[in-house]
Scaffold this motif. Structure first.
Motif, PDB file in Angstrom:
ATOM      1  N   HIS A  47     -15.779   2.713   9.363  1.00 23.31           N
ATOM      2  CA  HIS A  47     -14.646   2.862   8.440  1.00 23.31           C
ATOM      3  C   HIS A  47     -14.729   1.710   7.448  1.00 23.31           C
ATOM      4  O   HIS A  47     -14.708   0.534   7.839  1.00 23.31           O
ATOM      5  N   GLY A  48     -14.812   2.038   6.179  1.00 27.66           N
ATOM      6  CA  GLY A  48     -14.912   0.992   5.172  1.00 27.66           C
ATOM      7  C   GLY A  48     -16.141   0.125   5.410  1.00 27.66           C
ATOM      8  O   GLY A  48     -17.261   0.626   5.530  1.00 27.66           O
ATOM      9  N   ARG A  49     -15.922  -1.184   5.541  1.00 24.37           N
ATOM     10  CA  ARG A  49     -17.030  -2.124   5.690  1.00 24.37           C
ATOM     11  C   ARG A  49     -17.219  -2.599   7.126  1.00 24.37           C
ATOM     12  O   ARG A  49     -17.921  -3.569   7.378  1.00 24.37           O
ATOM     13  N   ASN A 108      -6.775  -2.144  11.195  1.00 20.00           N
ATOM     14  CA  ASN A 108      -7.065  -3.582  11.247  1.00 20.00           C
ATOM     15  C   ASN A 108      -8.257  -3.956  10.367  1.00 20.00           C
ATOM     16  O   ASN A 108      -8.871  -4.998  10.579  1.00 20.00           O
ATOM     17  N   HIS A 109      -8.559  -3.134   9.385  1.00 20.98           N
ATOM     18  CA  HIS A 109      -9.790  -3.303   8.624  1.00 20.98           C
ATOM     19  C   HIS A 109      -9.928  -4.701   8.019  1.00 20.98           C
ATOM     20  O   HIS A 109     -10.944  -5.388   8.209  1.00 20.98           O
ATOM     21  N   ASP A 110      -8.948  -5.142   7.280  1.00 20.12           N
ATOM     22  CA  ASP A 110      -9.064  -6.421   6.575  1.00 20.12           C
ATOM     23  C   ASP A 110      -9.131  -7.588   7.548  1.00 20.12           C
ATOM     24  O   ASP A 110      -9.887  -8.551   7.333  1.00 20.12           O
ATOM     25  N   GLN A 111      -8.353  -7.522   8.618  1.00 24.00           N
ATOM     26  CA  GLN A 111      -8.368  -8.590   9.628  1.00 24.00           C
ATOM     27  C   GLN A 111      -9.739  -8.666  10.300  1.00 24.00           C
ATOM     28  O   GLN A 111     -10.296  -9.740  10.479  1.00 24.00           O
ATOM     29  N   LEU A 113     -12.611  -7.557   9.103  1.00 23.12           N
ATOM     30  CA  LEU A 113     -13.624  -7.945   8.139  1.00 23.12           C
ATOM     31  C   LEU A 113     -13.618  -9.457   7.916  1.00 23.12           C
ATOM     32  O   LEU A 113     -14.688 -10.096   7.856  1.00 23.12           O
ATOM     33  N   ALA A 114     -12.440 -10.038   7.820  1.00 23.48           N
ATOM     34  CA  ALA A 114     -12.340 -11.492   7.641  1.00 23.48           C
ATOM     35  C   ALA A 114     -12.917 -12.224   8.846  1.00 23.48           C
ATOM     36  O   ALA A 114     -13.625 -13.236   8.700  1.00 23.48           O
ATOM     37  N   ASN A 117     -16.713 -12.040   8.826  1.00 23.10           N
ATOM     38  CA  ASN A 117     -17.257 -12.985   7.857  1.00 23.10           C
ATOM     39  C   ASN A 117     -17.260 -14.403   8.417  1.00 23.10           C
ATOM     40  O   ASN A 117     -18.192 -15.169   8.186  1.00 23.10           O
TER      41      ASN A 117
END
Length: 261
Positions: A47-49, A108-111, A113-114, A117
């Motif tokens: 999903h997404g990145r 929880n995509h952005d969490q 992904l961060a 990283n």
């Protein structure tokens, strides 16, 4: 004529869920020979990145055998050497691949992904040490007068006549080991933290544990970190038995939401 008794619902028995091992970057690929729980095929839900490392599992099949945990950790640890990994708690099962994407990845995509990283190019090691019983006892008897006195008091006397003294000696020894553990853990952290980007102190699992500490290490620094541990182990030879576990996924440095929670 009475109808034959029905067998348990075959459809229920065959129901499968989606077991989730961890979260990876969305552009990775899974080795075709990777095997999951109960020798199942391992796949990715994207999903997404980001992506979830998953395999199908029968929902009526209990999870918790030692080999299940070993498989869970093996897959994550092998992946962590190559790509950043966010481990999920052992036993995470969702109803379907769609649920994995919607309830876990999209929510929880952005969490995630961060966090990926932040873990890029980093792996975890765990240093475990246990005192050599005779060596640590000699230290305590030499350093703690009360311990030496109690040891002399009970030496050669019947157990029933020295019960209180034996109990007290045990308390004194445990207190001394606890103090030593705290000091020795700090020594280990000071000796090795220059080769790590973060540390987490773990709770002891045995009364003779000397150190249990997790280190987050840059992948490029793995060799230097392992060499530093070897040098440190030589200092404690005969006093503390050390084991270094890793490289592994960053279990102690990542907190992931409970699926569906």
């Amino acid at each position: 004529m009475a109808a034959p008794e029905q067998a348990p619902d075959a459809q229920e028995e065959r129901a499968v869920g989606c077991y989730v091992y961890g979260i990876l970057p969305g552009d990775v690929e899974v080795s075709p020979d990777a095997r999951g729980l109960r020798d199942g095929d391992v796949d990715l839900v994207r999903h997404g990145r980001i992506a979830a490392l998953v395999s199908e599992i029968r929902t009526g099949s209990p999870i918790g055998r030692p080999e299940d945990l070993t498989t869970h950790q093996r897959l994550l640890d092998e992946a962590a050497v190559e790509v950043p990994v966010l481990p999920l708690r052992f036993g995470a099962v969702l109803t379907s691949r769609e649920a994995v994407e919607d309830e876990l990845l999209a929510a929880n995509h952005d969490q995630f992904l961060a966090a990926l990283n932040e873990m890029e190019g980093r792996v975890e090691y765990v240093l475990k040490g246990r005192y050599e019983e005779r060596a640590v006892l000699r230290e305590i008897l030499a350093e703690v007068p009360e311990a030496a006195r109690l040891r002399e008091e009970i030496h050669g006397r019947l157990e029933e006549l020295t019960r209180d003294a034996r109990i007290r000696l045990g308390e004194v020894i445990n207190q001394a080991i606890s103090s030593k553990r705290e000091a020795d853990t700090q020594r280990a952290v000071q000796a090795l933290s220059g080769h790590a980007v973060a540390t987490v102190l773990r709770e002891p699992t045995h009364h003779e544990d000397a150190v249990q500490t997790a280190f987050l290490v840059e992948t490029e620094q793995r060799q230097q970190f392992e060499k530093a541990v070897e040098e440190f182990a030589r200092e404690w030879q005969g006093r503390v038995s050390l084991r270094l576990l890793g490289p592994m996924a960053p279990y102690d440095f990542v907190i992931t939401p409970r699926p569906g929670g």
